[in-house]
Design an enzyme around this catalytic site. Structure first.
Site, mmCIF file in Angstrom:
data_model
loop_
_atom_site.group_PDB
_atom_site.id
_atom_site.type_symbol
_atom_site.label_atom_id
_atom_site.label_comp_id
_atom_site.label_asym_id
_atom_site.label_seq_id
_atom_site.Cartn_x
_atom_site.Cartn_y
_atom_site.Cartn_z
ATOM 1 N N ASN A 111 -36.181 3.816 -29.168
ATOM 2 C CA ASN A 111 -36.812 5.008 -29.747
ATOM 3 C C ASN A 111 -36.449 6.266 -28.972
ATOM 4 O O ASN A 111 -36.178 6.204 -27.785
ATOM 5 C CB ASN A 111 -38.336 4.840 -29.756
ATOM 6 C CG ASN A 111 -38.905 4.707 -28.345
ATOM 7 O OD1 ASN A 111 -38.746 3.678 -27.714
ATOM 8 N ND2 ASN A 111 -39.527 5.758 -27.841
ATOM 9 N N GLU B 163 -40.819 4.961 -23.254
ATOM 10 C CA GLU B 163 -42.161 5.574 -23.230
ATOM 11 C C GLU B 163 -42.300 6.531 -22.058
ATOM 12 O O GLU B 163 -43.373 7.055 -21.790
ATOM 13 C CB GLU B 163 -43.236 4.476 -23.149
ATOM 14 C CG GLU B 163 -43.472 3.754 -24.469
ATOM 15 C CD GLU B 163 -42.229 3.068 -25.007
ATOM 16 O OE1 GLU B 163 -41.671 2.228 -24.289
ATOM 17 O OE2 GLU B 163 -41.804 3.388 -26.129
ATOM 18 N N ASP C 113 -41.802 5.243 -33.272
ATOM 19 C CA ASP C 113 -41.402 4.323 -32.205
ATOM 20 C C ASP C 113 -40.705 3.090 -32.768
ATOM 21 O O ASP C 113 -40.915 1.976 -32.300
ATOM 22 C CB ASP C 113 -42.611 3.901 -31.340
ATOM 23 C CG ASP C 113 -42.220 2.940 -30.214
ATOM 24 O OD1 ASP C 113 -41.158 3.166 -29.618
ATOM 25 O OD2 ASP C 113 -42.955 1.982 -29.960
#
Lengths: 200, 610
Positions: free
Chosen positions: B285, B201, B327
């Site tokens: 991801n 992230e 994701d």
């Protein structure tokens, strides 16, 4: 006749109502300057003071719970400033941690808890200095003027800026009610979180 | 002559005895490849129990018949009220428990109801909390050769001597200033402790690396994006499908330079086949969730690598989700078993993937033998077994400024990190999972080092169709050969705990309300449950105590991505909080609070209560 009278009365009522509500609109000065650095110099984190509340000696009296400065007030009564703050809140990735105020990796901003203080100057400092449990320091990366804009938007999330200056709609999917309908909360400036506790 | 024979016999006997003792000693050192009832040693040396990741215990004092007599033997407060995702370890008469940040390691004396023998505090940097995407969790430690190894949130690998709790070495391999953390449990393979980074992230480039167990020096490091040389891809790399063949695909499947901030992190489970000499790890991801900003297949993200554990060199790769849209990290566990598929014995791996398909793959070659949906899927239309490609559903493809409704699986997937179990007795997989859907919108995203690189607004909710009753999670038993669900227990909240199954045919898991449950592995009948102090997101384990009795242990303490709304004190009035998970968890604060307590159970002495 009576009905006509009634209708007239109703009309007057509606008109005056409209007048009253339309009166409540943002009053924006031609020029709004950012609060000076003086405002942030003496930001304290606590109201608990050694030696009691009175000030002695040669140190200045840092005002924590005092009202905002006139500049700060003017700044966040300005819808453009708050709106810019909202745009920057996404652009500088604040939204990645705080979401649209509900929080995530960082604490929620729409609730009444303000770990490091809710005053504009305190929020300004938090953004510039960073905080120990994960808030990065943006000092030297964002112009002061924009940090004040961000601070005013952060306050709008908690319902702390006038409703006519807070944003009223989103261009994107939003998680909750718009900022201008955030309930005006009673801010609770709590202490630093304990270690192993994410700042709330 | 006779005497001589006797001496020889005695020598042989002594020699055999020594060999046996060393065998026993050795077996205490290394977990088996795949645990069986015969191989069961009553310990729990690594979170997954064995290299095959079965989480199967051969202990059978506790059975489907008597599990109703389980009662608390003792408890232990970890002192940390954050999401407890770790598995306790049991080695001899000692249990080892590692907490979420600040990652304290406790050694507990099993002879004294868990009295603290020692504790080790690595004191990780507090700022690490700000770059941990999904609560400040730690998924456990691993034991090897008189040491316990684990990772700290701020990117250190610690080796601690079991004798006295002193640090043998500590090596910093991650940098929180670029958003890198470590949350996974390491594994030890052939004298190397192997870990990977989190940070998908934050635009952190994913890697996996091996450190020598003796001195903590880095033996090898393999990136999952970028040029072949840095991904440790050479001429021995033989992927099964053509889309994974070619030079420097970790560069050419990205817009220029975007691979440098491209994710593909390693924060899930690693399994290892000592016969094939291959370790298996998933990749996370791709960096920036908003897929508009990174056209291409984004290799080697959202896939699985088979690597040589000694050198790190890649042997094959398969991509679950090319150009990931949602994701859907590919880091879930792969369970290594041998099954008869279409009448032929196959060496396979079973992988319940975040994208909603249960993959059965040939673990030698990387060929997909089957890929079956285990929840309702709208995000894709299936897996083409000929090409190995996921078939996208264009209707559900998100774009910048466009909100897509009813996307399933959600970002945390049909199933997230929470590990499954496999019983060689029932030949079934048991996995905890989510049954949820989401609204998803791409937004602009700027890359600022050390801050989130996401570019998505998201709101999750209970799947309105399947099951459609407001439940958001399930515990599923799956037959990988028949490719079908055998049973499913619905739960109100996502089942965020791991699973564990025993030779007593009992399977254990916990719920986010705090119930710890024992289920009949064959019939799904709920046999026993106990309400712990906080929601459960940990990994159940079982062991034989010094008194020869079977114990079951679980950490209770809600948190993780699903429980962040409680652990992080978030405000669910904003549905996008916790990257959209809060929207579906608004009622969680009504049913549980923060916690951090270990519960240990055993059968009541004298059987049933009168």
């Amino acid at each position: 006749m009576a009905i006509k009278q009634r209708k007239l009365e109703l009309g007057v009522l509606v008109a005056s109502l409209a007048l009253v509500t339309s009166c409540k609109r943002e009053d924006r000065p031609f020029q709004t300057s950012a609060p000076s650095a003086e405002a942030i110099q003496f930001t304290r984190m606590t109201d608990f003071r050694a030696g009691g509340p009175s000030i002695s000696g040669n140190q200045p009296s840092p005002a924590m719970s005092a009202d905002e400065t006139p500049e700060e007030k003017e700044f966040e009564e300005n819808a453009y400033m708050v709106g810019e703050g909202k745009r920057l809140f996404s652009a500088f990735n604040c939204v990645g941690c705080h979401a649209h105020g509900g929080g995530g990796m960082g604490p929620a901003l729409i609730d009444d808890q303000w770990i490091y203080g809710h005053e504009p100057a305190q929020i300004f400092c938090t953004i510039i200095e960073g905080r120990p449990n994960g808030m990065p320091s943006f000092g030297g990366k964002i112009p002061s003027f924009q940090v004040w804009q961000l601070a005013s938007y952060v306050r709008s999330l908690g319902g702390l800026v006038p409703g006519d200056a807070a944003p009223g709609r989103d261009d994107d999917m939003h998680g909750g009610p718009p900022e201008n309908s955030a309930p005006n909360q009673k801010p609770n400036d709590s202490s630093l979180p304990k270690s192993a506790e994410m700042p709330k | 002559m006779k005497l001589f024979d006797g001496t020889l016999a005695a020598r042989l006997f002594v020699g055999l005895g020594c060999a046996l003792i060393s065998l026993i000693a050795w077996s205490a050192e290394a977990p088996p490849f795949r645990n069986t009832e015969e191989a069961e040693d009553g310990q729990w040396l690594m979170p997954a129990k064995d290299y095959a990741n079965t989480r199967f215990s051969g202990l059978k004092e506790i059975t489907a018949d008597n599990v109703k007599n389980l009662e608390v033997a003792w408890t232990f407060s970890s002192g940390v009220n954050r999401g407890q995702e770790a598995a306790p370890l049991v080695v001899g008469d000692t249990m080892y428990v590692v907490t979420p940040y600040p990652n304290i390691l406790y050694a507990l004396d099993l002879n004294k109801s868990g009295a603290v023998k020692w504790k080790y505090e690595p004191k990780p940097a507090a700022a690490a909390q700000g770059v941990a995407c999904c609560d400040v969790v730690c998924r456990g430690a691993v034991y090897s050769n008189n040491r316990v190894f684990f990772n700290t949130l701020d990117g250190n690998v610690c080796a601690v001597n079991t004798k006295d709790g002193k640090e043998a070495w500590k090596t910093k391999i991650g940098d929180i200033n670029i958003g890198e953390t470590i949350t996974m449990a390491p594994v030890v393979i052939n004298g190397k402790v192997i870990s990977g980074n989190s940070g998908g992230e934050f635009g952190v480039r994913g890697w996996i690396q091996a450190l020598n167990v003796d001195d903590g020096k880095v033996a090898w490091k393999a990136y999952n994006t970028g040029p072949d040389s840095e991904c440790l891809i050479d001429e021995n790399f033989k992927p099964f499908y053509p889309q994974d063949k070619g030079k420097d695909l970790g560069v050419t499947t990205w817009p220029p330079d975007k691979w440098k901030i491209g994710g593909g992190n390693v924060w899930g489970w690693i399994s290892y086949d000592p016969e094939l000499k291959l370790l298996y790890h998933g990749t996370g991801n791709p960096g920036v969730w908003n897929a508009d900003l990174r056209p291409g297949d984004n290799k080697w993200t959202c896939g699985i690598f088979a690597r040589d554990p000694d050198t790190g060199h890649a042997r094959w790769y398969y991509q679950w989700s090319p150009h990931d849209l949602f994701d859907h990290d590919g880091v879930n566990e792969s369970i290594l078993v041998d099954l008869e598929i279409d009448g032929k014995p196959r060496q396979v791996l079973l992988h319940p993937e975040r994208n909603g398909y249960l993959y059965v793959m040939d673990r030698k070659t990387g060929e997909v033998l089957s890929a079956t949906p285990f929840i309702r899927i709208t995000a894709s239309k299936g897996v083409d077994l000929k090409s190995g490609q996921l078939i996208p559903n264009e209707e559900k493809e998100p774009h910048t400024g466009k909100v897509i409704r009813d996307v399933t699986p959600i970002s945390p997937g049909a199933k997230d990190w929470q590990p499954s179990a496999f019983s060689p007795r029932t030949k079934l997989m048991y996995f905890p999972n989510q049954t949820m859907s989401m609204d998803y919108e791409g937004t602009e995203a700027s890359y600022i080092v050390g801050t989130p690189f996401v570019g998505v607004n998201e709101k999750m909710y209970a799947d309105p169709v399947d099951p459609g009753d407001g439940s958001r999670g399930a515990f599923t038993a799956w037959d990988p050969v028949a490719k079908k669900r055998v049973w499913r227990i619905k739960e109100s909240f996502p089942v965020w705990s791991g699973a564990m199954v025993t030779a007593g045919d009992v399977v254990f898991y916990g719920t986010m309300e705090g119930w710890f449950k024992a289920i009949n592995a064959k019939t799904a009948e709920e046999l026993w449950k106990f309400k712990t102090g906080s929601g459960i997101i940990g990994q159940p384990v079982t062991y034989k105590g010094p008194d020869g009795k079977q114990y079951v242990a679980i950490l209770s303490g809600v948190g993780g991505w699903a429980g962040a709304v409680v652990a992080g004190g978030l405000d669910p009035n904003d549905g996008t909080a916790a990257l959209g998970f809060a929207n579906a968890m608004k009622d969680l604060p009504n049913v549980t609070t923060k916690g951090g307590t270990l519960y240990v159970f055993k059968l009541r002495d004298g059987g049933e209560k009168k």
